[in-house]
Structure formats: structure tokens, C-alpha cells
Design a protein around this motif. Structure first.
Motif, PDB file in Angstrom:
ATOM      1  N   HIS A  33       0.856  -1.188   0.000  1.00  0.00           N
ATOM      2  CA  HIS A  33       0.000   0.000   0.000  1.00  0.00           C
ATOM      3  C   HIS A  33       0.894   1.240   0.000  1.00  0.00           C
ATOM      4  CE1 HIS A  33      -3.176  -2.801   1.188  1.00  0.00           C
ATOM      5  NE2 HIS A  33      -2.333  -3.248   2.094  1.00  0.00           N
ATOM      6  N   GLU A  34       0.336   2.378  -0.413  1.00  0.00           N
ATOM      7  CA  GLU A  34       1.098   3.634  -0.395  1.00  0.00           C
ATOM      8  C   GLU A  34       1.194   4.137   1.039  1.00  0.00           C
ATOM      9  OE1 GLU A  34       2.440   5.579  -2.955  1.00  0.00           O
ATOM     10  OE2 GLU A  34       2.131   3.846  -4.245  1.00  0.00           O
ATOM     11  N   VAL A  35       2.413   4.456   1.480  1.00  0.00           N
ATOM     12  CA  VAL A  35       2.648   4.958   2.834  1.00  0.00           C
ATOM     13  C   VAL A  35       3.173   6.387   2.739  1.00  0.00           C
ATOM     14  CG1 VAL A  35       3.959   4.639   4.969  1.00  0.00           C
ATOM     15  CG2 VAL A  35       3.166   2.651   3.689  1.00  0.00           C
ATOM     16  N   GLY A  36       2.638   7.266   3.561  1.00  0.00           N
ATOM     17  CA  GLY A  36       3.102   8.640   3.613  1.00  0.00           C
ATOM     18  C   GLY A  36       3.770   8.928   4.946  1.00  0.00           C
ATOM     19  N   ILE A  37       4.726   9.835   4.940  1.00  0.00           N
ATOM     20  CA  ILE A  37       5.425  10.241   6.157  1.00  0.00           C
ATOM     21  C   ILE A  37       5.314  11.746   6.302  1.00  0.00           C
ATOM     22  CG2 ILE A  37       7.642  10.333   7.374  1.00  0.00           C
ATOM     23  CD1 ILE A  37       6.596   7.499   7.024  1.00  0.00           C
ATOM     24  N   ARG A  44       7.121  14.275   3.617  1.00  0.00           N
ATOM     25  CA  ARG A  44       8.418  13.979   3.013  1.00  0.00           C
ATOM     26  C   ARG A  44       8.245  12.781   2.096  1.00  0.00           C
ATOM     27  NH1 ARG A  44      13.285  16.397   5.575  1.00  0.00           N
ATOM     28  NH2 ARG A  44      14.232  15.205   3.904  1.00  0.00           N
ATOM     29  N   HIS A  45       8.909  12.819   0.951  1.00  0.00           N
ATOM     30  CA  HIS A  45       8.814  11.723  -0.010  1.00  0.00           C
ATOM     31  C   HIS A  45      10.146  11.003  -0.175  1.00  0.00           C
ATOM     32  CE1 HIS A  45       4.829  13.159  -1.046  1.00  0.00           C
ATOM     33  NE2 HIS A  45       5.340  14.378  -1.100  1.00  0.00           N
ATOM     34  N   ASP A  46      11.148  11.369   0.635  1.00  0.00           N
ATOM     35  CA  ASP A  46      12.478  10.778   0.497  1.00  0.00           C
ATOM     36  C   ASP A  46      12.907   9.971   1.728  1.00  0.00           C
ATOM     37  OD1 ASP A  46      12.670  12.967   2.175  1.00  0.00           O
ATOM     38  OD2 ASP A  46      14.539  13.705   1.310  1.00  0.00           O
ATOM     39  N   VAL A  47      11.971   9.608   2.595  1.00  0.00           N
ATOM     40  CA  VAL A  47      12.300   8.899   3.832  1.00  0.00           C
ATOM     41  C   VAL A  47      12.592   7.426   3.526  1.00  0.00           C
ATOM     42  CG1 VAL A  47      11.410   8.183   6.088  1.00  0.00           C
ATOM     43  CG2 VAL A  47      10.935  10.479   5.231  1.00  0.00           C
ATOM     44  N   GLU A  48      13.755   6.944   3.971  1.00  0.00           N
ATOM     45  CA  GLU A  48      14.154   5.554   3.782  1.00  0.00           C
ATOM     46  C   GLU A  48      13.831   4.706   5.012  1.00  0.00           C
ATOM     47  OE1 GLU A  48      15.836   4.125   1.036  1.00  0.00           O
ATOM     48  OE2 GLU A  48      15.453   5.992  -0.017  1.00  0.00           O
ATOM     49  N   TRP A  56      12.641  10.075  14.779  1.00  0.00           N
ATOM     50  CA  TRP A  56      13.659  10.336  13.765  1.00  0.00           C
ATOM     51  C   TRP A  56      13.280   9.699  12.432  1.00  0.00           C
ATOM     52  CZ3 TRP A  56      15.595   5.878  11.795  1.00  0.00           C
ATOM     53  CH2 TRP A  56      15.693   4.764  12.631  1.00  0.00           C
ATOM     54  N   VAL A  57      13.879  10.244  11.375  1.00  0.00           N
ATOM     55  CA  VAL A  57      13.778   9.676  10.029  1.00  0.00           C
ATOM     56  C   VAL A  57      15.180   9.648   9.435  1.00  0.00           C
ATOM     57  CG1 VAL A  57      11.418  10.457   9.593  1.00  0.00           C
ATOM     58  CG2 VAL A  57      13.313  11.907   8.920  1.00  0.00           C
ATOM     59  N   LYS A  58      15.412   8.715   8.510  1.00  0.00           N
ATOM     60  CA  LYS A  58      16.668   8.675   7.766  1.00  0.00           C
ATOM     61  C   LYS A  58      16.357   9.016   6.322  1.00  0.00           C
ATOM     62  CE  LYS A  58      19.436   5.510  10.483  1.00  0.00           C
ATOM     63  NZ  LYS A  58      20.186   4.243  10.483  1.00  0.00           N
ATOM     64  N   VAL A  59      17.101   9.975   5.784  1.00  0.00           N
ATOM     65  CA  VAL A  59      16.922  10.424   4.408  1.00  0.00           C
ATOM     66  C   VAL A  59      18.284  10.468   3.716  1.00  0.00           C
ATOM     67  CG1 VAL A  59      14.849  11.778   4.931  1.00  0.00           C
ATOM     68  CG2 VAL A  59      17.081  12.856   5.055  1.00  0.00           C
ATOM     69  N   PRO A  71      23.150   5.241  -1.220  1.00  0.00           N
ATOM     70  CA  PRO A  71      23.086   6.640  -0.760  1.00  0.00           C
ATOM     71  C   PRO A  71      23.487   6.770   0.705  1.00  0.00           C
ATOM     72  CG  PRO A  71      21.051   6.005  -1.863  1.00  0.00           C
ATOM     73  CD  PRO A  71      21.863   4.763  -1.702  1.00  0.00           C
ATOM     74  N   LEU A  72      24.240   7.805   1.011  1.00  0.00           N
ATOM     75  CA  LEU A  72      24.634   8.094   2.381  1.00  0.00           C
ATOM     76  C   LEU A  72      23.424   8.677   3.095  1.00  0.00           C
ATOM     77  CD1 LEU A  72      27.235   7.947   4.042  1.00  0.00           C
ATOM     78  CD2 LEU A  72      27.612  10.326   3.496  1.00  0.00           C
ATOM     79  N   MET A  73      23.093   8.136   4.265  1.00  0.00           N
ATOM     80  CA  MET A  73      21.901   8.560   5.000  1.00  0.00           C
ATOM     81  C   MET A  73      22.248   9.507   6.134  1.00  0.00           C
ATOM     82  SD  MET A  73      19.288   7.110   3.731  1.00  0.00           S
ATOM     83  CE  MET A  73      19.330   6.165   2.253  1.00  0.00           C
ATOM     84  N   ILE A  74      21.342  10.434   6.390  1.00  0.00           N
ATOM     85  CA  ILE A  74      21.455  11.279   7.571  1.00  0.00           C
ATOM     86  C   ILE A  74      20.189  11.094   8.393  1.00  0.00           C
ATOM     87  CG2 ILE A  74      23.012  12.997   6.603  1.00  0.00           C
ATOM     88  CD1 ILE A  74      20.615  14.795   6.125  1.00  0.00           C
ATOM     89  N   LYS A  75      20.337  11.198   9.701  1.00  0.00           N
ATOM     90  CA  LYS A  75      19.213  11.029  10.613  1.00  0.00           C
ATOM     91  C   LYS A  75      18.742  12.401  11.067  1.00  0.00           C
ATOM     92  CE  LYS A  75      19.194   7.694  13.801  1.00  0.00           C
ATOM     93  NZ  LYS A  75      19.432   6.985  15.089  1.00  0.00           N
TER      94      LYS A  75
END
Length: 85
Positions: A33-37, A44-48, A56-59, A71-75
């Protein structure tokens, strides 16, 4: 499955979720299913990966890659909300 979470029978969104299939926090049924954050009241559409209870989120950090080519992630810390679209 007797558990009913919504009219379309979606699984409950976990507190900690990752898009990486190799992660222990990856739940394949959720990604059917489509999940939104929403992070700090902005979508945000770039959350990993995210954790609601820890806030927290990692992007991805721009186009920077690590030595394995991922891709290098930042928290980022803040208010995290997950929802189905």
C-alpha cells in the motif's frame, strides 16, 4: 487474517519501518500500500527509514554515496507521523 485494521484490510503501520528489504525493520505487507510520512508537520517523499517513538527519520544526504554505492543517509530528529495514502 481475522485482524481488521481498516476497510481495505491494511496491516497496522509499525513504530519502526525501513524500505530496505535486508533490514530487520522491513515489513513487506506494509509496502503493498502507499505509505506517507509527515515529518515536523511537512510531508516527506524521500524517507528511507523512520521510528515514531524515538522521533527520527533517515533520508539520503544529497547524491553522496557510501563505499558500497548506496546513498549516504542522515538522521533527522523531530515529530514523525506515518499514514496510508
Amino acid at each position: 487474517m481475522e485482524e481488521e485494521t481498516s476497510s481495505s484490510n491494511r496491516p497496522p503501520l509499525p513504530d519502526h519501518l525501513s524500505v530496505d528489504p535486508r533490514s530487520p525493520h522491513h515489513v513487506a505487507a506494509v509496502f503493498e500500500h502507499e505509505v506517507g510520512i509527515r515529518f515536523n508537520d511537512k510531508e516527506r517523499h524521500d524517507v528511507e527509514e523512520y521510528c515514531i517513538s524515538e522521533g527520527w527519520v533517515k533520508v539520503p544526504a544529497g547524491k553522496t554515496l557510501d563505499r558500497k554505492g548506496k546513498p549516504l543517509m542522515i538522521k533527522l530528529k523531530g515529530k514523525v507521523e506515518a499514514f496510508y495514502l
